[in-house]
Design a protein around this motif. Structure first.
Motif, PDB file in Angstrom:
ATOM      1  N   ALA A  77      19.434  63.964  57.322  1.00  0.00           N
ATOM      2  CA  ALA A  77      18.900  62.727  56.730  1.00  0.00           C
ATOM      3  C   ALA A  77      17.580  62.343  57.379  1.00  0.00           C
ATOM      4  N   LEU A  78      17.506  62.433  58.692  1.00  0.00           N
ATOM      5  CA  LEU A  78      16.277  62.088  59.406  1.00  0.00           C
ATOM      6  C   LEU A  78      15.136  63.035  59.018  1.00  0.00           C
ATOM      7  N   GLU A  79      15.487  64.314  58.875  1.00  0.00           N
ATOM      8  CA  GLU A  79      14.467  65.294  58.470  1.00  0.00           C
ATOM      9  C   GLU A  79      14.005  65.017  57.045  1.00  0.00           C
ATOM     10  N   GLU A  80      14.947  64.620  56.166  1.00  0.00           N
ATOM     11  CA  GLU A  80      14.575  64.330  54.788  1.00  0.00           C
ATOM     12  C   GLU A  80      13.609  63.152  54.716  1.00  0.00           C
ATOM     13  N   VAL A  81      13.871  62.124  55.503  1.00  0.00           N
ATOM     14  CA  VAL A  81      12.987  60.949  55.506  1.00  0.00           C
ATOM     15  C   VAL A  81      11.582  61.347  55.947  1.00  0.00           C
ATOM     16  N   SER A  82      11.505  62.227  56.931  1.00  0.00           N
ATOM     17  CA  SER A  82      10.199  62.705  57.383  1.00  0.00           C
ATOM     18  C   SER A  82       9.475  63.453  56.270  1.00  0.00           C
ATOM     19  N   VAL A  83      10.221  64.283  55.543  1.00  0.00           N
ATOM     20  CA  VAL A  83       9.632  65.040  54.437  1.00  0.00           C
ATOM     21  C   VAL A  83       9.193  64.100  53.314  1.00  0.00           C
ATOM     22  N   LEU A  84      10.017  63.111  53.014  1.00  0.00           N
ATOM     23  CA  LEU A  84       9.686  62.157  51.956  1.00  0.00           C
ATOM     24  C   LEU A  84       8.396  61.406  52.278  1.00  0.00           C
ATOM     25  N   SER A  85       8.224  61.039  53.548  1.00  0.00           N
ATOM     26  CA  SER A  85       7.013  60.314  53.930  1.00  0.00           C
ATOM     27  C   SER A  85       5.771  61.179  53.760  1.00  0.00           C
ATOM     28  N   SER A  86       5.964  62.512  53.820  1.00  0.00           N
ATOM     29  CA  SER A  86       4.846  63.425  53.603  1.00  0.00           C
ATOM     30  C   SER A  86       4.558  63.623  52.117  1.00  0.00           C
ATOM     31  N   ILE A  87       5.629  63.660  51.317  1.00  0.00           N
ATOM     32  CA  ILE A  87       5.460  63.835  49.871  1.00  0.00           C
ATOM     33  C   ILE A  87       4.846  62.583  49.245  1.00  0.00           C
ATOM     34  N   TYR A  88       5.406  61.433  49.592  1.00  0.00           N
ATOM     35  CA  TYR A  88       4.936  60.155  49.027  1.00  0.00           C
ATOM     36  C   TYR A  88       4.028  59.489  50.057  1.00  0.00           C
ATOM     37  N   CYS A  89       2.869  60.087  50.222  1.00  0.00           N
ATOM     38  CA  CYS A  89       1.958  59.689  51.296  1.00  0.00           C
ATOM     39  C   CYS A  89       0.817  58.790  50.831  1.00  0.00           C
TER      40      CYS A  89
ATOM     41  N   SER B  12      19.174  52.197  61.400  1.00  0.00           N
ATOM     42  CA  SER B  12      20.102  51.829  62.464  1.00  0.00           C
ATOM     43  C   SER B  12      21.270  52.793  62.461  1.00  0.00           C
ATOM     44  N   ALA B  13      21.830  53.006  63.633  1.00  0.00           N
ATOM     45  CA  ALA B  13      22.963  53.927  63.759  1.00  0.00           C
ATOM     46  C   ALA B  13      24.179  53.394  63.022  1.00  0.00           C
ATOM     47  N   GLN B  14      24.315  52.070  62.953  1.00  0.00           N
ATOM     48  CA  GLN B  14      25.493  51.462  62.322  1.00  0.00           C
ATOM     49  C   GLN B  14      25.393  51.425  60.803  1.00  0.00           C
ATOM     50  N   ASP B  15      24.216  51.041  60.288  1.00  0.00           N
ATOM     51  CA  ASP B  15      24.068  50.826  58.844  1.00  0.00           C
ATOM     52  C   ASP B  15      23.325  51.938  58.114  1.00  0.00           C
ATOM     53  N   GLY B  16      22.712  52.852  58.843  1.00  0.00           N
ATOM     54  CA  GLY B  16      22.005  53.954  58.202  1.00  0.00           C
ATOM     55  C   GLY B  16      20.543  53.653  57.931  1.00  0.00           C
ATOM     56  N   LEU B  17      20.010  54.321  56.929  1.00  0.00           N
ATOM     57  CA  LEU B  17      18.588  54.230  56.589  1.00  0.00           C
ATOM     58  C   LEU B  17      18.418  53.604  55.217  1.00  0.00           C
ATOM     59  N   VAL B  18      17.382  52.787  55.080  1.00  0.00           N
ATOM     60  CA  VAL B  18      16.994  52.261  53.771  1.00  0.00           C
ATOM     61  C   VAL B  18      15.532  52.603  53.559  1.00  0.00           C
ATOM     62  N   VAL B  19      15.262  53.375  52.502  1.00  0.00           N
ATOM     63  CA  VAL B  19      13.887  53.769  52.210  1.00  0.00           C
ATOM     64  C   VAL B  19      13.498  53.274  50.822  1.00  0.00           C
ATOM     65  N   GLN B  20      12.242  52.914  50.691  1.00  0.00           N
ATOM     66  CA  GLN B  20      11.721  52.451  49.408  1.00  0.00           C
ATOM     67  C   GLN B  20      10.596  53.380  48.974  1.00  0.00           C
ATOM     68  N   ILE B  21      10.649  53.797  47.720  1.00  0.00           N
ATOM     69  CA  ILE B  21       9.620  54.671  47.157  1.00  0.00           C
ATOM     70  C   ILE B  21       9.058  53.997  45.911  1.00  0.00           C
ATOM     71  N   ASN B  22       7.768  53.800  45.899  1.00  0.00           N
ATOM     72  CA  ASN B  22       7.092  53.157  44.768  1.00  0.00           C
ATOM     73  C   ASN B  22       6.345  54.216  43.962  1.00  0.00           C
ATOM     74  N   CYS B  23       6.705  54.341  42.711  1.00  0.00           N
ATOM     75  CA  CYS B  23       6.087  55.332  41.829  1.00  0.00           C
ATOM     76  C   CYS B  23       5.172  54.617  40.835  1.00  0.00           C
ATOM     77  N   ALA B  24       3.937  55.044  40.764  1.00  0.00           N
ATOM     78  CA  ALA B  24       2.972  54.428  39.850  1.00  0.00           C
ATOM     79  C   ALA B  24       2.716  55.353  38.660  1.00  0.00           C
ATOM     80  N   GLY B  25       2.396  54.751  37.508  1.00  0.00           N
ATOM     81  CA  GLY B  25       2.016  55.529  36.332  1.00  0.00           C
ATOM     82  C   GLY B  25       3.140  56.320  35.711  1.00  0.00           C
ATOM     83  N   VAL B  26       4.368  55.767  35.720  1.00  0.00           N
ATOM     84  CA  VAL B  26       5.530  56.489  35.191  1.00  0.00           C
ATOM     85  C   VAL B  26       5.659  56.243  33.687  1.00  0.00           C
ATOM     86  N   GLY B  27       5.944  57.306  32.942  1.00  0.00           N
ATOM     87  CA  GLY B  27       6.170  57.178  31.502  1.00  0.00           C
ATOM     88  C   GLY B  27       4.890  56.971  30.709  1.00  0.00           C
TER      89      GLY B  27
END
Length: 259
Positions: free
Chosen positions: A6-18, A29-44
């Motif tokens: 999961a941590l590696e995926e987040v790192s990769v995502l930050s590179s893709i959506y840069c 957080s170790a207790q609640d996990g990760l929350v990531v937000q991705i904003n996509c522009a120009g969809v559809g």
């Protein structure tokens, strides 16, 4: 503890959506996990701006992520429909990092939704019910990071938009479908969201619903995401509601704040 995948995926995502504003790590957080937000522009075809929020639990990718989607160019019913398709897709995938696949899937879903908008949207709106606005009065917020974090997470999970007004009176303004608002309120009263004066975890038993009703608001004036705003005195509240295009709503709850 979060998995290495999961941590590696987040790192990769930050590179893709840069691009500017494309990727944001909202929580880790170790207790609640990760929350990531991705904003996509120009969809559809209409070039929509679409915001996706993924909550990756500590055991992700063994369990699929919670997903929320919002866009000013789509109705709440359309966003609910796309979210359900993404959840179904996530449940069908192998337990491996999947966020990038789900982002790409969301873009296809938006395109299909645009092609089918109209009658299908009306049916979905009818099945889900009217959009409602509710104003909740909270008793206290002592552990702000934990409490506000839970409010933000629940709003994402339930596809609710909201504003938290912190000041002399603590108000939560929610917009969404009535069953989802009801579930939000149920969690407030049954989950230990804060700490009491002795530092022990406690539930929000004193929460009051000041108003809960269908509320007709222009789509351009709908609440977006979950926003936290501070104010110093009750005299500043009218301006806060005016900024939200909810002056009439403020007039309706004013007697309850004066009690």
């Amino acid at each position: 503890m979060m998995s290495e995948a999961a941590l590696e995926e987040v790192s990769v995502l930050s590179s893709i959506y840069c691009g500017a504003g494309e990727f944001q790590l909202i929580q880790q957080s170790a207790q609640d996990g990760l929350v990531v937000q991705i904003n996509c522009a120009g969809v559809g075809d209409r070039g929509l701006d679409v915001r996706l929020v993924f909550h990756l639990h500590p055991d992700y990718p063994s369990s699929p992520p919670h997903i929320s989607i919002s866009s000013t160019g789509l109705s709440r019913a359309q966003c609910h429909s796309i979210r359900q398709k993404l959840l179904d897709r996530a449940a069908a995938l192998a337990p491996e990092p999947m966020v990038h696949q789900l982002v790409e899937c969301s873009q296809l879903c938006v395109e299909v939704t645009e092609d089918c908008r109209g009658g299908e949207e009306a049916v979905e709106e009818t099945e889900k019910g009217e959009e409602w606005t509710a104003v909740l009065l909270l008793d206290h917020i002592r552990s702000q990071n934990r409490y506000i974090g839970l409010l933000e997470r629940w709003s994402h999970q339930l596809q609710l938009s909201g504003t938290l007004l912190l000041g002399q009176s603590i108000l939560v303004i929610l917009q969404g479908f009535k069953p989802d608002i009801k579930e939000f309120c149920r969690r407030l009263k049954t989950v230990k969201v804060d700490v009491d004066s002795s530092g022990k975890k406690c539930k929000e038993r004193m929460m009051k619903i000041l108003i809960e009703s269908p509320w007709c608001v222009s789509r351009h004036h709908c609440l977006q995401g979950f926003v936290v705003k501070n104010y110093q005195s009750l005299s500043e509240l009218p301006a806060a509601f005016q900024e939200l295009h909810m002056t009439e709503l403020y007039q309706q709850i004013l007697p309850s704040l004066s009690d």
